[in-house]
Design a protein around this motif. Structure first.
Motif, PDB file in Angstrom:
ATOM      1  N   VAL A  98     -47.848  -4.214 -16.912  1.00 33.84           N
ATOM      2  CA  VAL A  98     -47.795  -5.386 -16.040  1.00 33.84           C
ATOM      3  C   VAL A  98     -49.224  -5.782 -15.663  1.00 33.84           C
ATOM      4  CG1 VAL A  98     -46.989  -6.298 -13.831  1.00 33.84           C
ATOM      5  CG2 VAL A  98     -45.533  -4.730 -15.150  1.00 33.84           C
ATOM      6  N   SER A 129     -45.777  -9.287 -18.192  1.00 31.35           N
ATOM      7  CA  SER A 129     -45.701  -7.969 -18.826  1.00 31.35           C
ATOM      8  C   SER A 129     -45.806  -8.116 -20.336  1.00 31.35           C
ATOM      9  CB  SER A 129     -44.393  -7.263 -18.459  1.00 31.35           C
ATOM     10  OG  SER A 129     -43.281  -8.053 -18.840  1.00 31.35           O
ATOM     11  N   ILE A 161     -41.260  -6.799 -13.236  1.00 31.63           N
ATOM     12  CA  ILE A 161     -40.865  -5.426 -13.580  1.00 31.63           C
ATOM     13  C   ILE A 161     -39.370  -5.360 -13.877  1.00 31.63           C
ATOM     14  CG2 ILE A 161     -40.723  -3.059 -12.735  1.00 31.63           C
ATOM     15  CD1 ILE A 161     -43.218  -3.707 -10.999  1.00 31.63           C
TER      16      ILE A 161
END
Length: 536
Positions: free
Chosen positions: A437, A458, A475
């Motif tokens: 990330v 990401s 995430i």
């Protein structure tokens, strides 16, 4: 076009030193532009900084020693470039100039013939030295300049360079077609541009002019949209093939090049009297041997399977006195790797370790055999150079990221032989998946994705998984790309700037999908990545 009556037919030692100084200054002047032409909006200080610092060290060596002859210039320049090369771009420069000076290092000056042969030798050495040469990068520009120089009959060094650079810029415009990831990012290859910038500076010393500073916008274009069909680093041609042929009859040059282009890539040819040296990536090396044997005797053959990374391990298969030196992107990883049996580490940030720094670190270790785990694909070239220069036996586990490096350590045992460690560590690499990330450093677009400065995104295997305004959303969306039901462990390596307040939500999401998951939070201390995630 050069209009002076008397053509410049050679480059003497003083002019060569001046040309390298101008090349270094021009590269330094443009290095930030090269850094900015990243595929992803991450401030990694990569290509431009690596090329500039590598060349600057070599030029500083010349200025300090002030050699007066071409052999001394070649020796000092190449020694310093080898010692201080950083990243893929620095490594390629070191290999290119090592080959370049093979053609002229014992002469009083560099002639037109030396230039042509030097570029051929440099191109050949670059292709034979890289672990996996990629079209659409610096090697494409070197090949374009080499082919131009060998195909034209001009009497002036400046005219030869001017035409070669014009040809190089044409090839530069085509790099996004050679390398689809560039097309999706809307940029040309920065290393390819860097090589052109270097020789623009070099040529300016020959012509007595000042080269123009590059404009970043000239090398950006609307990104290609649609499905991402880029195969990343997949090997399309499997066998790295080198042939040395003693010719007894002439091969039509154009016919040979067209024949080779239809059967492979990363092609480098060097013709020396009746000797032909060929490097090519192909799927049918036997077919090439049969074709070339009709024109002479094949004196040497070297064929390597590029899918076999174990060949970077030392051949002393019975040795057991092993230690591991691991390259780490943050100080927190030192303890993590120590707990797995890797006692020694060298930390890197934006400035990647040079071959000389790796050699020095290897020299501090008492063991007879050292395994270097790279954890960054741009460190692999420096590790290869260090392996070749160190007095000790050195092997390389060419991991592209730290998650794979950790996985590789699961297969290491200090009591196993090198051959056993090579196989076991390599086998363990298949058991881990990873994504990272980042926070975007600029406004940009990659394929169909708009990425604003301050956004989080990401990346996994060179492809974008998610873009969002918050860390937690990126995430969570990234984890959604994986089948978590079959996973057993997830490790979260936190960077220096990472705000871990979002992790409670992330853990809850993960345990809702798989309540047996073991989730471990660890401090990595890396600067570039906000978070590195390892899935096993």
């Amino acid at each position: 076009m050069i209009t002076e009556t008397a053509p410049m037919t050679q480059i003497d030692p003083d002019l060569l030193k001046e040309s390298f100084i101008k090349a270094s200054l021009h590269l330094e002047r443009n290095h930030k532009i090269l850094n900015n032409l990243n595929v992803f909006p991450v401030p990694d200080g990569d290509t431009g900084s690596n090329m500039s610092s590598s060349l600057k060290a070599a030029v500083s060596g010349l200025e300090k020693a002030n050699p007066l002859t071409l052999p001394d210039i070649a020796r000092i320049f190449c020694e310093e470039l080898n010692r201080n090369s950083r990243g893929n771009s620095g490594f390629i420069l070191a290999r290119f100039f090592a080959g370049f000076f093979d053609a002229s290092a014992e002469n009083d000056a560099i002639s037109m013939k030396d230039l042509r042969e030097g570029f051929s030798q440099g191109s050949f050495l670059v292709n034979t030295s890289l672990f996996s040469p990629t079209e659409g990068t610096m090697i494409t520009i070197i090949a374009a300049m080499t082919e131009y120089m060998s195909s034209v009959d001009v009497a002036d060094v400046r005219e030869l360079f001017s035409g070669a650079l014009e040809c190089a810029r044409t090839a530069l415009e085509n790099t996004p077609n050679d390398l689809p990831v560039l097309a999706r990012a809307g940029v040309i290859d920065s290393g390819a541009l860097g090589f052109i910038v270097l020789f623009d500076g070099f040529l300016s010393a020959l012509t007595g002019t000042e080269p123009q500073v590059e404009i970043e916008a000239d090398y950006r274009f609307p990104p290609q949209t649609g499905d991402d069909t880029d195969g990343g680093d997949d090997v399309s041609f499997r066998f790295c093939t080198e042939l040395l042929v003693r010719l007894d009859k002439e091969i039509p040059g154009g016919d040979l090049r067209e024949y080779l282009k239809a059967r492979g890539n990363s092609i480098a040819l060097v013709a020396e009297d009746d000797l032909l040296k060929l490097h090519i990536h192909t799927n049918n090396p036997g077919e090439l041997e049969e074709y070339l044997s009709a024109y002479g005797e094949i004196e040497k053959t070297k064929i390597e399977d590029m899918q076999d990374q174990v060949n970077l391990f030392n051949k002393k298969a019975d040795a057991t006195d092993n230690a591991v030196l691991v390259c780490i992107p943050g100080d927190g990883f030192a303890e993590i790797f120590q707990n797995l049996g890797a006692e020694y580490s060298i930390s890197y940030d934006e400035k990647l370790p040079s071959a000389h720094e790796l050699c020095e670190k290897v020299g501090e270790i008492d063991n007879d055999h050292i395994i270097i785990i790279t954890n960054n694909k741009n460190i692999i070239p420096a590790a290869i150079m260090a392996r070749d220069e160190c007095d000790k036996a050195v092997s390389i586990l060419p991991t592209e990221n730290v998650s794979r490096g950790i996985a590789g350590m699961y297969g290491f045992s200090e009591n196993d032989t090198i051959a056993e460690n090579a196989q076991n560590m390599h086998d363990c690499l298949e058991f881990v998946k990873s994504f990272s990330v980042f926070e975007s450093s600029m406004n940009t677009r990659f394929g169909d994705e708009d990425i604003s400065k301050g956004d989080f995104f990401s990346i996994a295997d060179g492809k974008i998984l998610s873009v969002a305004k918050t860390r937690s959303k990126v995430i969570l969306e990234s984890f959604a790309k994986y089948d978590l039901t079959g996973m057993g462990n997830i490790s979260l390596f936190k960077g220096k700037k990472f705000d871990d307040s979002c992790l409670a939500e992330v853990k809850e999401y993960l345990h809702q999908i798989n309540d047996t998951l073991e989730i471990e939070e660890l401090y990595g201390g890396q600067n570039r990545e906000e978070l590195i995630v390892s899935l096993e």
